[in-house]
Design a protein around this motif. Sequence first.
Motif, PDB file in Angstrom:
ATOM      1  N   VAL A 173      46.399  19.504  -7.935  1.00  0.00           N
ATOM      2  CA  VAL A 173      46.458  19.790  -9.335  1.00  0.00           C
ATOM      3  C   VAL A 173      47.203  20.939  -9.754  1.00  0.00           C
ATOM      4  N   GLU A 174      46.627  22.133  -9.077  1.00  0.00           N
ATOM      5  CA  GLU A 174      47.167  23.588  -9.409  1.00  0.00           C
ATOM      6  C   GLU A 174      48.804  23.454  -9.101  1.00  0.00           C
ATOM      7  N   ALA A 175      49.157  22.702  -7.923  1.00  0.00           N
ATOM      8  CA  ALA A 175      50.547  22.691  -7.462  1.00  0.00           C
ATOM      9  C   ALA A 175      51.448  21.899  -8.697  1.00  0.00           C
ATOM     10  N   VAL A 176      50.681  20.760  -9.287  1.00  0.00           N
ATOM     11  CA  VAL A 176      51.341  19.764 -10.269  1.00  0.00           C
ATOM     12  C   VAL A 176      51.410  20.770 -11.471  1.00  0.00           C
ATOM     13  N   ILE A 177      50.426  21.210 -11.945  1.00  0.00           N
ATOM     14  CA  ILE A 177      50.682  22.155 -12.949  1.00  0.00           C
ATOM     15  C   ILE A 177      51.584  23.111 -12.743  1.00  0.00           C
ATOM     16  N   GLY A 178      51.610  23.783 -11.839  1.00  0.00           N
ATOM     17  CA  GLY A 178      52.808  25.076 -11.447  1.00  0.00           C
ATOM     18  C   GLY A 178      54.231  24.161 -11.311  1.00  0.00           C
ATOM     19  N   GLY A 179      54.411  22.894 -11.454  1.00  0.00           N
ATOM     20  CA  GLY A 179      55.538  22.340 -11.242  1.00  0.00           C
ATOM     21  C   GLY A 179      55.916  21.772 -12.715  1.00  0.00           C
ATOM     22  N   GLY A 180      55.019  22.366 -13.637  1.00  0.00           N
ATOM     23  CA  GLY A 180      55.418  22.106 -15.011  1.00  0.00           C
ATOM     24  C   GLY A 180      54.634  20.891 -15.896  1.00  0.00           C
ATOM     25  N   VAL A 181      53.841  20.055 -15.070  1.00  0.00           N
ATOM     26  CA  VAL A 181      53.022  18.960 -15.751  1.00  0.00           C
ATOM     27  C   VAL A 181      51.890  19.568 -16.569  1.00  0.00           C
ATOM     28  N   ALA A 182      51.877  19.340 -17.918  1.00  0.00           N
ATOM     29  CA  ALA A 182      50.801  19.703 -18.869  1.00  0.00           C
ATOM     30  C   ALA A 182      49.333  19.548 -18.045  1.00  0.00           C
ATOM     31  N   PRO A 183      48.415  20.455 -18.233  1.00  0.00           N
ATOM     32  CA  PRO A 183      47.125  20.474 -17.794  1.00  0.00           C
ATOM     33  C   PRO A 183      46.228  19.177 -18.380  1.00  0.00           C
ATOM     34  N   ASP A 184      46.657  19.067 -19.736  1.00  0.00           N
ATOM     35  CA  ASP A 184      45.837  17.851 -20.448  1.00  0.00           C
ATOM     36  C   ASP A 184      46.647  16.413 -20.257  1.00  0.00           C
ATOM     37  N   ARG A 185      47.556  16.437 -19.350  1.00  0.00           N
ATOM     38  CA  ARG A 185      48.187  15.066 -19.168  1.00  0.00           C
ATOM     39  C   ARG A 185      47.933  14.707 -17.776  1.00  0.00           C
ATOM     40  N   ILE A 186      46.742  15.420 -16.987  1.00  0.00           N
ATOM     41  CA  ILE A 186      46.589  15.098 -15.791  1.00  0.00           C
ATOM     42  C   ILE A 186      45.097  14.330 -15.555  1.00  0.00           C
ATOM     43  N   VAL A 187      45.269  13.434 -14.849  1.00  0.00           N
ATOM     44  CA  VAL A 187      44.088  12.495 -14.386  1.00  0.00           C
ATOM     45  C   VAL A 187      43.934  12.671 -12.815  1.00  0.00           C
ATOM     46  N   VAL A 188      42.663  12.737 -12.465  1.00  0.00           N
ATOM     47  CA  VAL A 188      42.666  12.667 -10.956  1.00  0.00           C
ATOM     48  C   VAL A 188      41.879  11.485 -10.298  1.00  0.00           C
ATOM     49  N   ASP A 189      42.305  11.264  -9.058  1.00  0.00           N
ATOM     50  CA  ASP A 189      41.805   9.954  -8.385  1.00  0.00           C
ATOM     51  C   ASP A 189      41.292  10.405  -7.045  1.00  0.00           C
ATOM     52  N   PRO A 190      40.089  10.048  -6.618  1.00  0.00           N
ATOM     53  CA  PRO A 190      39.617  10.543  -5.226  1.00  0.00           C
ATOM     54  C   PRO A 190      40.318   9.796  -4.283  1.00  0.00           C
ATOM     55  N   GLY A 191      40.931   8.397  -4.470  1.00  0.00           N
ATOM     56  CA  GLY A 191      41.896   8.088  -3.432  1.00  0.00           C
ATOM     57  C   GLY A 191      40.792   7.110  -2.398  1.00  0.00           C
ATOM     58  N   LEU A 192      39.832   6.400  -3.191  1.00  0.00           N
ATOM     59  CA  LEU A 192      39.119   5.578  -2.271  1.00  0.00           C
ATOM     60  C   LEU A 192      40.008   4.693  -1.324  1.00  0.00           C
ATOM     61  N   GLY A 193      39.786   4.716  -0.124  1.00  0.00           N
ATOM     62  CA  GLY A 193      40.233   3.670   0.777  1.00  0.00           C
ATOM     63  C   GLY A 193      41.332   4.389   1.723  1.00  0.00           C
ATOM     64  N   PHE A 194      41.857   5.573   1.087  1.00  0.00           N
ATOM     65  CA  PHE A 194      43.043   6.118   1.515  1.00  0.00           C
ATOM     66  C   PHE A 194      42.594   7.156   2.638  1.00  0.00           C
ATOM     67  N   SER A 195      43.232   6.970   3.959  1.00  0.00           N
ATOM     68  CA  SER A 195      42.557   7.813   4.860  1.00  0.00           C
ATOM     69  C   SER A 195      40.772   8.027   4.648  1.00  0.00           C
ATOM     70  N   LYS A 196      40.124   7.178   4.611  1.00  0.00           N
ATOM     71  CA  LYS A 196      38.733   7.259   4.192  1.00  0.00           C
ATOM     72  C   LYS A 196      38.118   5.839   4.551  1.00  0.00           C
ATOM     73  N   ASP A 197      37.049   6.035   5.419  1.00  0.00           N
ATOM     74  CA  ASP A 197      35.983   4.955   5.893  1.00  0.00           C
ATOM     75  C   ASP A 197      35.192   4.579   4.817  1.00  0.00           C
TER      76      ASP A 197
END
Length: 286
Positions: A173-197
Amino acid sequence: MSTLRSHRQVTGLPTWDRCAVMGVVNVTPDSFSDGGRWFDTTAAVKHGLDLVAQGADLIDVGGESTRPGATRVDADEELRRVIPVVRGLASEGVTVSVDTMRASVAERALAAGAALVNDVSGGLSDPAMVPVVAEAGAPFVVMHWRGLLEGGNIPGTYDDVVSEVVSELHARVEAVIGGGVAPDRIVVDPGLGFSKDTEHDLALLAHLDRLHALGYPLLVAASRKRFLGQVLAGPDGAPPPARERDAATAAISAIAAHQGAWAVRVHEVRATADAVRVARAVEGAR
């Protein structure tokens, strides 16, 4: 209550007073869940509208399967699949998310009326993605991702899956914000099932509060995934087919909504639409 409500606002998208329901439209011949059923543009648009009628608040359109072992399609084919469906749904007033790892697809989809970019790689797969999203001022889903290999997911090895996913998501997220995406437009997703048992997915769901502590709206995408099949496996160890995991998906939706998730991403909408509304009613009775 105010904290939960703040977790449910994403600048550039409608605001709902409960966990939103993101319906899935896979415009692919090889989705793990509904392979090929909505591959035709007309059928895909109709399906998206049907999901809205069943209670979906927004529709996530994807033209490339991210199931383990899926082979990547080329950009031209992904565009051919996705853009007419995005345009068709947006023209009907639907809030559309585009599920893509390619900047070129995201850019065209936003121009065609998409309101949100949902990139399972969090911008890692295509270096042009973050600049495109930033330039468009679009909301962006940053998923926890450790890469994809044709033939299967990169294996997930964790000493403490919750701490590591939170830490890696924070860095991304810090990298994405550093790339110019506004913090109030970010959603996070834990990525269930992606490289996870299964144990990893369940641990993350048991600790959504740790993901909330990142300070961003949270998308939970558990629908029909492998870990649910394993939880529901019969005495012989055989998991039920993907389309027989919808009641379990709705259970996760209720849990996620109760814990303040911004949205849940599901294939079968009606049961989850009921689940999030019940969770909201219970929350409102406190």
